[in-house]
Design an enzyme around this catalytic site. Structure first.
Site, PDB file in Angstrom:
ATOM      1  CE1 TYR A 268      -4.035   1.410  -0.586  1.00  0.00           C
ATOM      2  CE2 TYR A 268      -3.535   2.782   1.302  1.00  0.00           C
ATOM      3  CZ  TYR A 268      -4.309   2.509   0.196  1.00  0.00           C
ATOM      4  OH  TYR A 268      -5.347   3.330  -0.141  1.00  0.00           O
TER       5      TYR A 268
ATOM      6  CE  LYS B 279      -7.124   2.567   2.061  1.00  0.00           C
ATOM      7  NZ  LYS B 279      -8.045   3.672   1.892  1.00  0.00           N
TER       8      LYS B 279
END
EC number: 1.1.1.38
Length: 565
Positions: free
Chosen positions: A104, A175
């Site tokens: 991420y 996510k």
């Protein structure tokens, strides 16, 4: 949960041979047992050695370390995810602090920019505007049938990088990886989606390898009708799903949230998730500084939907601590590229207009020009908290930080923009400019700062501390909506887990190695709030804790038994 007991429960599988090896949710690779290799026609398709998942993790980690750039490591991890999801999440679990910045932020930003170059294998759904009359069919085509969590983007505001078109798909994938790694949501229940409504990025439109719809973005009624068609199709296919809006542009983010939050179980992580993790961090920082949130004066740089969402959550907490709404709002100063938001500024958006300062109340301020700059606000309002959500690097200058420190002995400074290239100030500089006095939390990961022989840990004010716990709490409780009270409960649970607030030393936020337990704690408080607010069925605390554990997926291999379709 007892890993050994859980691993003994068999799964009944209709697939065999090469098809089974191509199924990421079920593939074990070299860990298929001798019996399974015989039963599922795998003999000869795998090397002779039968390995444990620990041995596979060791090999995968060595290979990971052989890549020298973060982008190469990102591509490698995504390849494992697309090959063997159980191994992928076991590897993440073993090296979460090291790998979270790879899967991420900040690395995912570069992966989004280069999505069409590094694309290997399809994951999730690409719903393009020209195919808007076939959305129901597309949802039926999803490889996962029992979807419980969707993250959807239209790719227009990817981190601080702007319009990336379908390259924004990297964000929902990342996510949802964190929903699983941090919050225990089974990958079998998750679905990343990108709404391909075109792009206004000329680099993408002129790129011969760009894989999205080559068309300027649709807007207005056409855009809203397309999103409505998507939402209605989702409600028909998975009526109880939790849907997270992600990285929509400011002009769409708040209107979409307002339109749909009472029609299905949804939230916007950029607005509400960012607000919840920031509020939790601020509550903890206030306690660590020997005060309460109601005592703080807070200045924001960035008055978009994210900044205003954070401000509204802070105001709600100040009211809970005893201030009136008016008193709380006088403590919030919102600064954007035109200066401080006041009641004399034209063309404010609806959500900004509630956060203006009355110009008459500022009559005694000494300012350098008609427009009130960030430095003017710091000089005159004497803020104790400075929050950056501008997406513009370097705007927390030395002059601003030193001016703030001259009025506040223990300033709380939070440069939250990401990726790292967009941060308002480097934590090392903030520590130096405040002689080690500042409490610092950033939006991107930074190494601890050494100052005059003392080590200062830098908390990453990462939404990953919040949204996985919200998702787990929604699934465990069966909540029908995500309410403001549930988000407030998540913030308070996060604040309670702060080592600095609890022990007087350490980081403002928990270590990432503890994030799964933090997610469980947040899930429990979120679920309790859902029950109190009537959006979930009342149960005992014991039943709720059992539901949380039941929904917490763990990356272990279970034995397989053969069945037919």
């Amino acid at each position: 949960m007892d890993l050994e007991h859980e691993s003994k429960r068999p799964l009944y599988i209709p697939y065999a041979g090469p098809i089974l090896l191509e199924f990421p949710l079920l593939n074990k690779g070299s860990a298929f047992s001798e019996e399974e290799r015989n039963t599922f026609n795998l003999n000869g398709l795998l090397p002779e050695a039968i390995e444990t998942i620990e041995e596979q993790v060791e090999r995968a980690y060595r290979q990971f370390c052989d890549f020298h750039s973060a982008t190469e490591q990102h591509i490698y991890l995504r390849n494992i995810q697309d090959t063997n999801e159980t191994l992928f999440y076991r590897l993440l679990r073993s090296h979460l602090s090291e790998m979270m910045p790879i899967i991420y932020t900040p690395t995912v930003g570069e992966a989004c920019e280069h999505f069409s170059y590094i694309y290997r294998r399809a994951r999730g759904l690409f719903i393009a505007y020209p195919n808007r009359d076939r959305i129901d069919d597309m949802l039926q085509n999803a490889t996962k049938q029992n979807v419980k969590v969707i993250v959807v983007t239209d790719g227009e505001r990817i981190l601080g990088l702007g319009d990336q078109g379908i390259g924004g798909m990297g964000i929902p994938i990342g996510k949802l990886s964190l929903y699983t790694a941090c919050g225990g949501i089974s990958p079998a229940y998750t679905l990343p989606v990108v709404l391909d409504v075109g792009t206004n990025n000329p680099q993408r439109l002129n790129d011969p390898l760009y894989m999205g719809w080559r068309h300027p973005r649709i807007t207005g009624d056409e855009y809203n009708a397309f999103v409505e068609e998507f939402i209605q199709a989702v409600k028909r296919r998975w009526p109880d799903v939790l849907l997270q809006f992600e990285d929509f542009a400011q002009k769409n983010a708040m209107p979409l949230l307002s339109r749909y939050r009472d029609r299905l179980c949804c939230f916007n992580d950029d607005i509400q998730g960012t607000a919840a993790v920031t509020l939790g961090s601020l509550i903890a920082a206030s306690h660590a500084a020997g005060s309460r949130l109601r005592d703080q004066t807070i200045t924001f740089l960035g008055a978009g939907s994210a900044g205003c969402g954070i401000a509204e959550q802070i105001i709600a907490q100040m009211i809970a601590e005893g201030l009136s709404d008016e008193e709380a709002r006088t403590r919030i100063f919102m600064v954007d590229r035109f200066g401080l938001l006041t009641d004399r500024l034209p063309n404010l958006l609806d959500f900004q207009s509630r956060l203006v300062q009355k110009r008459q109340a500022l009559a005694g301020w000494q300012t350098e020009s008609e427009g009130i700059s960030l430095l003017d606000v710091v000089r005159n309002a004497h803020p104790t908290v400075l929050i950056g959500v501008s997406g513009q690097p370097g705007l927390f200058s030395e002059a601003i930080v030193r001016e703030m420190h001259s009025h506040c002995p223990r300033p709380i400074i939070m440069p939250l923009s990401n990726p790292t290239s967009r941060v308002e100030a480097r934590p090392e500089d903030i520590i130096n400019w405040t002689d080690g006095a500042a409490l610092v939390a950033s939006g991107s990961p930074f190494e601890p700062v050494l100052y005059q022989g003392e080590r200062y840990p830098i908390a990453q004010c990462n939404n990953a501390y919040i949204f996985p716990g919200i998702g787990l709490g929604v699934l465990a409780s069966g909540a029908r909506r995500v309410t403001d009270g549930m988000l407030m409960a998540a913030s308070r649970a996060l604040a309670d887990s702060s080592p600095l607030a609890r022990d007087g030393h350490g980081s403002l936020l928990p270590d990432l190695k503890d994030i799964q337990q933090v997610s469980r704690d947040i899930a429990f408080q979120v679920a309790k709030a859902a029950q109190r607010q009537g959006v979930a069925v009342q149960t005992s605390d014991e039943a709720l804790l059992q539901a949380i554990e039941h929904n917490f997926w763990l990356p272990i291999y279970r034995s397989y038994k053969r069945t037919s379709f």
